[in-house]
Design an enzyme around this catalytic site. Sequence first.
Site, PDB file in Angstrom:
ATOM      1  N   GLN A  54      51.555  42.392  42.723  1.00 34.00           N
ATOM      2  CA  GLN A  54      51.198  43.850  43.301  1.00 34.00           C
ATOM      3  C   GLN A  54      49.807  43.853  43.549  1.00 34.00           C
ATOM      4  O   GLN A  54      48.977  44.312  42.597  1.00 34.00           O
ATOM      5  CB  GLN A  54      51.608  44.900  42.361  1.00 34.00           C
ATOM      6  CG  GLN A  54      51.456  46.190  43.013  1.00 34.00           C
ATOM      7  CD  GLN A  54      52.101  47.180  42.398  1.00 34.00           C
ATOM      8  OE1 GLN A  54      52.862  47.333  41.189  1.00 34.00           O
ATOM      9  NE2 GLN A  54      51.814  48.652  42.608  1.00 34.00           N
ATOM     10  N   PHE A  55      49.259  43.341  44.711  1.00 37.03           N
ATOM     11  CA  PHE A  55      48.014  43.456  44.811  1.00 37.03           C
ATOM     12  C   PHE A  55      47.103  44.856  44.912  1.00 37.03           C
ATOM     13  O   PHE A  55      45.909  44.834  44.297  1.00 37.03           O
ATOM     14  CB  PHE A  55      47.375  42.902  46.023  1.00 37.03           C
ATOM     15  CG  PHE A  55      47.568  43.802  47.375  1.00 37.03           C
ATOM     16  CD1 PHE A  55      46.512  44.350  47.877  1.00 37.03           C
ATOM     17  CD2 PHE A  55      48.976  44.013  47.957  1.00 37.03           C
ATOM     18  CE1 PHE A  55      46.594  45.483  49.084  1.00 37.03           C
ATOM     19  CE2 PHE A  55      49.024  45.038  49.265  1.00 37.03           C
ATOM     20  CZ  PHE A  55      47.780  45.468  49.554  1.00 37.03           C
ATOM     21  N   THR A  56      48.014  45.967  44.741  1.00 39.90           N
ATOM     22  CA  THR A  56      47.266  47.287  44.875  1.00 39.90           C
ATOM     23  C   THR A  56      46.580  47.476  43.289  1.00 39.90           C
ATOM     24  O   THR A  56      45.906  48.378  43.235  1.00 39.90           O
ATOM     25  CB  THR A  56      48.161  48.288  45.033  1.00 39.90           C
ATOM     26  OG1 THR A  56      49.408  48.399  44.322  1.00 39.90           O
ATOM     27  CG2 THR A  56      48.461  48.169  46.468  1.00 39.90           C
TER      28      THR A  56
END
Length: 147
Positions: free
Chosen positions: A78-80
């Site tokens: 989850q890059f966020t």
Amino acid sequence: MIGLVQRVWQASVTVDGREIAAIGQGILVLVGIEKQDSWAQAEKLAQKVLNYRLFSDSEGKMNLNVGQIGGEVLLVSQFTLAANTSKGNRAGFDPAMAPTLAEPLFARFCDYVCSLHPATQMGQFGADMQVALINDGPVTFSLQVSP
């Protein structure tokens, strides 16, 4: 490197309407990889995630890790999690590692966790995933490992 760990009764990942991973009781780990992260941070995070005591013992205290309760692990990139949210009303993703570099690091992280805890499943890196979970507690911890 960031691991958002949630104690769950169950969790699953669906991509394009097809369930690709599902676990029962255990932990869902959302993994954020930042530009400066390396294998050293990934290895430390894996150890921390698997050894973190977030399950209750017979006295109701969080003294047991996922292995001690025979639980499962679901890893989802989850890059966020690596977003810069300090200014304005829109996240900036400059702190996040480029996908071409993050994907092999995440894959190696997953392989390592699987070698230590075989009851592990993964989401699909870079996919539009629908993640479903029943958070137990709710219990959620943000674990960060610095360089």
